[in-house]
Design a protein around this motif. Structure first.
Motif, PDB file in Angstrom:
ATOM      1  N   PRO A 150      35.440  55.518  53.291  1.00 26.06           N
ATOM      2  CA  PRO A 150      35.531  55.541  54.675  1.00 26.06           C
ATOM      3  C   PRO A 150      36.768  54.407  55.291  1.00 26.06           C
ATOM      4  O   PRO A 150      36.925  53.462  54.524  1.00 26.06           O
ATOM      5  CB  PRO A 150      34.488  55.039  55.556  1.00 26.06           C
ATOM      6  CG  PRO A 150      33.303  55.302  54.377  1.00 26.06           C
ATOM      7  CD  PRO A 150      33.960  55.008  52.969  1.00 26.06           C
ATOM      8  N   GLN A 153      37.556  52.622  57.588  1.00 23.31           N
ATOM      9  CA  GLN A 153      37.421  51.200  58.149  1.00 23.31           C
ATOM     10  C   GLN A 153      36.856  50.024  57.134  1.00 23.31           C
ATOM     11  O   GLN A 153      36.981  49.057  57.278  1.00 23.31           O
ATOM     12  CB  GLN A 153      36.372  51.245  59.272  1.00 23.31           C
ATOM     13  CG  GLN A 153      34.690  51.254  58.961  1.00 23.31           C
ATOM     14  CD  GLN A 153      34.698  53.028  59.148  1.00 23.31           C
ATOM     15  OE1 GLN A 153      35.678  54.004  58.688  1.00 23.31           O
ATOM     16  NE2 GLN A 153      33.507  53.554  58.980  1.00 23.31           N
ATOM     17  N   HIS A 154      36.326  50.769  55.866  1.00 21.18           N
ATOM     18  CA  HIS A 154      35.895  49.832  54.822  1.00 21.18           C
ATOM     19  C   HIS A 154      37.081  49.600  53.683  1.00 21.18           C
ATOM     20  O   HIS A 154      36.694  48.746  52.949  1.00 21.18           O
ATOM     21  CB  HIS A 154      34.593  50.109  54.298  1.00 21.18           C
ATOM     22  CG  HIS A 154      33.391  50.467  55.364  1.00 21.18           C
ATOM     23  ND1 HIS A 154      32.275  51.176  55.274  1.00 21.18           N
ATOM     24  CD2 HIS A 154      33.340  49.657  56.457  1.00 21.18           C
ATOM     25  CE1 HIS A 154      31.549  51.119  56.006  1.00 21.18           C
ATOM     26  NE2 HIS A 154      32.131  50.231  57.049  1.00 21.18           N
ATOM     27  N   THR A 192      40.113  48.324  53.285  1.00 22.88           N
ATOM     28  CA  THR A 192      40.387  46.967  52.891  1.00 22.88           C
ATOM     29  C   THR A 192      39.464  46.010  52.487  1.00 22.88           C
ATOM     30  O   THR A 192      39.912  45.127  51.306  1.00 22.88           O
ATOM     31  CB  THR A 192      40.978  46.468  54.351  1.00 22.88           C
ATOM     32  OG1 THR A 192      41.656  47.596  54.858  1.00 22.88           O
ATOM     33  CG2 THR A 192      41.761  45.148  53.956  1.00 22.88           C
ATOM     34  N   CYS A 193      38.247  45.756  52.901  1.00 27.32           N
ATOM     35  CA  CYS A 193      37.369  44.741  52.462  1.00 27.32           C
ATOM     36  C   CYS A 193      36.839  45.212  51.034  1.00 27.32           C
ATOM     37  O   CYS A 193      36.736  44.226  50.293  1.00 27.32           O
ATOM     38  CB  CYS A 193      36.269  45.033  53.427  1.00 27.32           C
ATOM     39  SG  CYS A 193      36.315  44.662  55.051  1.00 27.32           S
ATOM     40  N   ARG A 248      42.106  37.716  46.967  1.00 24.86           N
ATOM     41  CA  ARG A 248      41.800  39.163  47.713  1.00 24.86           C
ATOM     42  C   ARG A 248      43.285  39.841  48.010  1.00 24.86           C
ATOM     43  O   ARG A 248      43.186  40.797  48.632  1.00 24.86           O
ATOM     44  CB  ARG A 248      40.911  38.933  48.689  1.00 24.86           C
ATOM     45  CG  ARG A 248      39.376  38.450  48.341  1.00 24.86           C
ATOM     46  CD  ARG A 248      38.839  38.197  49.740  1.00 24.86           C
ATOM     47  NE  ARG A 248      38.322  39.302  50.494  1.00 24.86           N
ATOM     48  CZ  ARG A 248      37.383  40.294  50.221  1.00 24.86           C
ATOM     49  NH1 ARG A 248      36.741  39.931  49.168  1.00 24.86           N
ATOM     50  NH2 ARG A 248      37.118  41.383  50.631  1.00 24.86           N
ATOM     51  N   ARG A 263      43.311  40.242  51.731  1.00 30.86           N
ATOM     52  CA  ARG A 263      42.551  41.152  52.310  1.00 30.86           C
ATOM     53  C   ARG A 263      41.288  40.100  52.938  1.00 30.86           C
ATOM     54  O   ARG A 263      40.766  39.589  52.377  1.00 30.86           O
ATOM     55  CB  ARG A 263      42.194  42.234  51.352  1.00 30.86           C
ATOM     56  CG  ARG A 263      43.322  43.046  51.124  1.00 30.86           C
ATOM     57  CD  ARG A 263      42.872  44.242  50.061  1.00 30.86           C
ATOM     58  NE  ARG A 263      44.133  45.042  49.942  1.00 30.86           N
ATOM     59  CZ  ARG A 263      44.876  44.857  48.799  1.00 30.86           C
ATOM     60  NH1 ARG A 263      45.007  43.536  48.368  1.00 30.86           N
ATOM     61  NH2 ARG A 263      46.123  45.642  48.815  1.00 30.86           N
ATOM     62  N   THR A 264      40.705  40.876  54.276  1.00 35.40           N
ATOM     63  CA  THR A 264      39.587  40.191  54.799  1.00 35.40           C
ATOM     64  C   THR A 264      38.261  40.468  53.976  1.00 35.40           C
ATOM     65  O   THR A 264      38.078  41.743  53.110  1.00 35.40           O
ATOM     66  CB  THR A 264      39.503  40.614  56.231  1.00 35.40           C
ATOM     67  OG1 THR A 264      39.336  41.984  56.347  1.00 35.40           O
ATOM     68  CG2 THR A 264      40.450  39.887  57.051  1.00 35.40           C
ATOM     69  N   ARG A 296      33.983  41.619  54.439  1.00 36.46           N
ATOM     70  CA  ARG A 296      33.096  42.027  55.579  1.00 36.46           C
ATOM     71  C   ARG A 296      32.025  41.241  55.396  1.00 36.46           C
ATOM     72  O   ARG A 296      31.188  41.588  54.381  1.00 36.46           O
ATOM     73  CB  ARG A 296      33.230  43.448  55.445  1.00 36.46           C
ATOM     74  CG  ARG A 296      32.158  44.100  56.477  1.00 36.46           C
ATOM     75  CD  ARG A 296      32.216  45.660  56.293  1.00 36.46           C
ATOM     76  NE  ARG A 296      31.017  46.469  56.816  1.00 36.46           N
ATOM     77  CZ  ARG A 296      30.444  47.475  56.571  1.00 36.46           C
ATOM     78  NH1 ARG A 296      30.859  48.114  55.440  1.00 36.46           N
ATOM     79  NH2 ARG A 296      29.539  48.088  57.285  1.00 36.46           N
TER      80      ARG A 296
END
Lengths: 908, 119
Positions: free
Chosen positions: A18, A20-21, A23-24, B71, B74-75, B77
């Motif tokens: 997806p 929105q996920h 990058t993380c 990273r 990059r952040t 979550r």
């Protein structure tokens, strides 16, 4: 230290994860890659990263697939369920079509019930709940003055005031807003001829205080409501539509009121029909404009040359801050010194006290309120009975269906079908019937609204003038109620159907006696139908007998061929001399018209109220009820066909200089002579004891109001003028006896009046019988409504009895065969079936008689010379129901008598 | 509004790992924690998908933060357990405890003493 495979990993992650996920997750992978490099070295870490990204994308792909499969299965489940439902509905419709008669009867019964419920609700809403479409009706109060009682007589409340009360209350400043209104009929020229129209003369702020926005144009401005201002008018919606054909360019148009050019400046909204349900105005004009129209001798404003106002004519309406503040405002008003009372309060001068009543409550005249409440209760009860009949019919149909399907239900249950599924099929049938009933109720409602408009409610409230409209809310509420009740009935019938078990069915097939439970249920349904039908038909009969009694009053007079009308020449500016010429000319033309066999004139003005005093033979006596003074010529009694019972008619001996002679009604004669012969007794008014009149004749009573069956009346000769007669000589009533038809005589009379003065318009010509019939509006409404509902109920009941007798005969076929084999005759077998029908209908009739007795007090107020438990009416209705029930039971009874056991056994 | 459906075993493990992680619980740390404490390999995809599902059910919340050079800027979550999530875990544990109640002779005691059947 970016991995070599990083572009590939990035592309892979971006493709499958997806958005929105991404990058993380990439951050997590890069961070863990760093740790892997330290632990395993770079080449191994690169491989690890590739494996991780593959595993990750695979997991998300699998997850997506699961989600899609889940969604697909959910949709498929819904589709399957919907198809099942559709199948159930189709089957239910097919089952209903197989019994068209019973289905149509159920739909019609439900439709009639719903339509009647919608109409009744609209009537109750328009009369009792919210008769006036004003803003915040609770805070809008009509000001009344309650006078203290005197001489042991109770005080009275009047809501009509002389004008000067209005500015006095304004000065008191206790109301937030105050307005006033007075009605005054005027002649309005429409085309060639003038018509008498009811005009509301209102203060300029009238529509603003009531919170009623005009449908078109502007309202009154303060400058319109000043002495000498050019006349302007706001039309009622009814007048605009019926007289001016809804002319879209009416604003600015000129109409002539009492020959004064008046400009139309607005149209009131259709929902507003004045402040009274009885008196519907044609249009509204500023109050000060009244000065231009009134008789100069009348001073309605008490500020001119005359020292007093002629009448109390003004209704004053005030707005209080809130409904709770009403009593405080009234207390303040009673305590405030008023200028017109020389600076004293009403309480101080002992003139009584101010009271207020909500504007909605005063919309119905106080004398009619109880009648209206009673009548609407009666109507609501009737409609309730009709809805009950509708529900019973639906119940009967569904019960018959489930009984016929008992074998099928039992087999299905034995094979493992769920009871819920079987019951839902029956419930669907109920729901379909309800929906069809709702659809049928729409045209029926429209028809009922149009039909009801022809009738009057108690108190002379025309249903047409109420402008009934079936709101969407009303129809929706009725529809939901019908749907819910039908579904519930279906549920009960369904549960009764699936209570069958395979054992019962097998026993029944083996010829065992079936269980009687369900038959008893159906018998009780038919019994209830019979009871309700009896109540409705008995009500119809009682209303019809009341009407016949009222119309049959004055049999000697032949009221169907006695035409009457009135003309008031004052409105046309006639002087007494001119009016004498007019009457003479009219008399001459009518007397010589071949369509008219006899004509006479009378003046029915003035009289003595009940409680007043008349001097009989020199002794003052209190009059028990109103005594009208009727001035007639010598042709009056022959024309009306009233024989002189004793004494003589007026004649040439009664002239201006002869001693005054009077003729009295029989009731008046009995009162004068205390039951003896009144001839020779003298009568005088207490105010003028010298104006003595001697009784010279007695004539039969003529009932003109159904409320006064023993009218006291005194007839004076027109040729012996009195002071009262001089005042009222401009107004007379014409009585005509036609040669052939009433219609022709009316046309000829109208032509004669127009030929003398085209301006003059009499009040509508009407036969004496129609005049009486008009007073029986609620009874006519009752006959029509109860008659229609009772007929429907009777048809449904007879249908129910027939179906029950048929099915009972079919169920007992084997038993009848055995009886026949054992020697029972055909007559005996037929009597068995008929006897069962008679017992069932008889029980229903007994219950119905009980219901009629319970409701007798609520109908008593509307009956005329008939008792609520009138034996003739009740016996006739019972007889009709019983005979019809027996007639429809004959066929099953004859079939039961012809049954043969050997044939039955062969068939099996 | 949090879901009322009972948690699966892996979901319980994930929420517990989030609780262990405190304010710095994110995908990799949660996976590492579960692997370290349970001694079994855990698929990264399973962790991410479960985290998404638990957030949808209202048992977890997430916010972005903690970007570092490792990273690539990059952040992260970062996840937090909601009160409903904590309550759901408590409920699952109670269910397990009630089911295990009376089975000590078979399963052994929580401190590791083996039961009868394992001997």
């Amino acid at each position: 230290m970016q991995p070599v495979v990083w572009p590939f990993v990035q592309a892979h992650i971006r493709r499958y994860l997806p958005y929105q996920h991404q990058t993380c997750v990439l951050g997590d992978l890069l961070e863990d890659f760093g740790k892997q490099v330290q632990q395993r070295g770079r080449p191994q870490a690169e491989l690890w990263l590739l494996r991780e990204s593959f595993a990750l994308s695979a997991a998300y792909r699998a997850h997506d697939t699961r989600e899609r499969v889940h969604a697909h299965l959910t949709r498929a489940t819904w589709r399957t369920r919907a198809m099942f439902r559709l199948d159930e509905i189709t089957l239910a419709v097919r089952r209903l079509i197989k019994q068209p008669g019973a289905s149509i009867a159920s739909i019609l019964a439900l439709g009639c019930g719903l339509a009647a419920a919608a109409t009744t609700w609209a009537i109750i809403s328009a009369t009792l709940l919210s008769p006036l479409p004003v803003r915040s009706p609770d805070t809008l109060q009509v000001v009344g003055l309650h006078t203290d009682g005197r001489d042991n007589r109770p005080g009275e409340t009047s809501f009509a005031h002389i004008y000067s009360i209005y500015p006095a209350i304004i000065d008191a400043g206790v109301f937030d807003e105050l307005t006033a209104i007075g009605s005054y009929p005027s002649l309005v020229r429409e085309g060639d001829r003038p018509e008498r129209r009811d005009i509301y003369f209102v203060r300029h702020n009238f529509f603003d205080v009531l919170g009623i926005p005009l449908a078109a144009g502007t309202g009154f401005r303060p400058e319109d409501d000043q002495r000498g201002a050019p006349p302007v008018a706001v039309l009622s919606d009814h007048y605009w539509r019926t007289v001016l054909a809804a002319d879209p360019h009416v604003i600015g148009r000129t109409i002539h009121v009492n020959d004064l050019a008046t400009t139309v400046i607005g149209i009131a909204p259709p929902s507003f029909r004045g402040l009274s349900l009885v008196e519907v105005p044609d249009f509204y004009m500023p109050m000060q404009a009244l000065r231009a129209y009134i008789d100069p001798n009348m001073n309605y404003f008490m500020d001119g040359s005359s020292s007093s106002s002629p009448t109390s004519w003004l209704t004053i309406i005030g707005r209080v801050p809130s409904a709770d503040a009403t009593s405080r405002v009234v207390s303040q008003l009673n305590a405030t010194p008023l200028e017109m009372l020389n600076g004293k309060s009403v309480a101080e001068i002992g003139g009584g006290s101010f009271v207020v009543e909500p504007v909605n409550a005063t919309a119905i005249p106080s004398a009619s309120r109880d009648s209206i409440r009673r009548f609407t209760r009666l109507l609501a009860a009737t409609v309730g009975l009709l809805l009950l009949i509708g529900s019973l019919t639906v119940g009967m149909l569904l019960l018959i269906r489930t009984e016929q399907r008992r074998d099928e239900f039992a087999m299905c249950l034995a094979l493992g079908a769920s009871r819920g599924r079987l019951v839902s099929g029956v419930v669907w049938e109920g729901a379909i019937l309800a929906v069809a009933g709702i659809a049928a109720s729409v045209p029926l409602t429209i028809w009922l609204f149009a039909g009801a408009a022809a009738f009057e409610l108690p108190g002379g409230i025309s249903i047409d003038a109420l402008g009934l409209s079936a709101g969407v809310g009303t129809l929706a509420a009725s529809a939901v109620a019908a749907l819910v009740s039908s579904v519930l009935i279906g549920l009960v019938a369904g549960v009764a159907g699936v209570s069958a078990n395979i054992g019962d069915v097998l026993r029944a097939r083996a010829g065992a006696t079936p269980r009687l439970t369900r038959r008893r249920l159906r018998m009780s349904l038919v019994g209830t139908q019979v009871a309700v039908t009896l109540v409705l038909l008995a009500g119809t009969g009682l209303f019809a007998r009341s009407l016949m009694s009222a119309v049959g009053l004055n049999p000697a007079v032949d009221p169907a061929h006695l035409i009457q009308s009135g003309i008031n020449l004052r409105a046309y500016g006639y002087t007494p001399q001119q009016s004498d010429d007019f009457w003479a000319a009219l008399d001459q033309r009518l007397s010589h018209n071949p369509a008219i066999s006899m004509v006479t004139f009378e003046q029915a003005n003035g009289g003595m109220s009940g409680g007043g005093k008349l001097v009989i033979d020199g002794e003052a006596r209190t009059v028990p009820s109103y005594v009208p003074n009727i001035f007639v010529d010598d042709r009056y009694f022959p024309t009306v066909n009233l024989p002189i019972r004793r004494g003589r008619n007026f004649g040439s001996e009664d002239h201006a200089n002869s001693p005054r002679a009077i003729i009295v009604s029989e009731s008046m004669g009995r009162w004068i002579a205390n039951g003896g012969d009144p001839i020779g007794h003298t009568v005088a008014r207490a105010a003028a004891p010298d104006e003595v009149a001697r009784v010279v004749g007695v004539v039969p009573d003529v009932v003109t109001s159904v409320r006064v069956l023993e009218p006291l009346a005194v007839y004076y000769s027109l040729h012996q003028p009195t002071r009262i007669q001089m005042i009222t000589s401009l107004s007379r009533r014409i009585t005509i006896r036609p040669t052939s038809t009433s219609t022709l005589a009316i046309d000829e009379a109208m032509a004669a009046i127009r030929s003398i003065d085209p301006q003059v318009t009499p009040s509508p010509f009407m036969t004496a019988q129609d005049r009486i019939r008009l007073q029986m509006g609620p009874q006519q409404f009752g006959v029509t409504v109860l008659g229609a509902l009772g007929t429907i109920a009777l048809l449904l009941t007879i249908l129910g009895t027939y179906v029950l007798a048929e099915t009972m005969a079919a169920v007992r076929q084997r038993e009848m065969g055995i009886r026949a084999a054992l020697g029972a005759t055909r007559r005996q077998l037929g009597r068995l079936v008929l006897g069962e029908a008679v017992r069932l209908v008889g029980a229903g009739l007994l219950v119905g008689l009980g219901l009629a007795w319970l409701g007798s007090e609520s109908i008593r107020a509307f009956l005329f010379q008939v008792e609520p438990m009138d034996v003739t009416t009740l016996t006739s209705v019972c007889g009709v129901i019983l005979v019809l029930a027996l007639l429809v039971s004959l066929r099953p009874a004859i079939r039961a008598g012809r049954v043969e056991l050997s044939q039955l056994l062969r068939e099996e | 509004m949090p879901s009322t459906t009972p948690l699966g075993e892996f979901e319980v493990l994930v929420i517990m790992a989030v609780l262990h992680g405190g304010e710095d619980a994110y995908g990799s740390s949660i996976r590492d924690d579960i692997e370290a404490r349970t001694g079994r390999d855990v698929s990264r995809g399973a962790v991410y998908i479960t985290l998404d599902r638990l957030e949808e059910k209202g048992f977890l919340t997430s916010e972005m933060g903690g970007a570092t050079a490792e990273r690539g800027g990059r952040t992260k979550r970062l996840f937090q357990a909601t009160p409903a999530g904590v309550e759901a875990v408590r409920h699952a544990m109670n269910v397990m405890a009630r089911m295990a109640d009376g089975l000590e002779p078979v399963l052994g005691t929580p401190n590791g003493k083996p039961g009868r059947a394992s001997r």
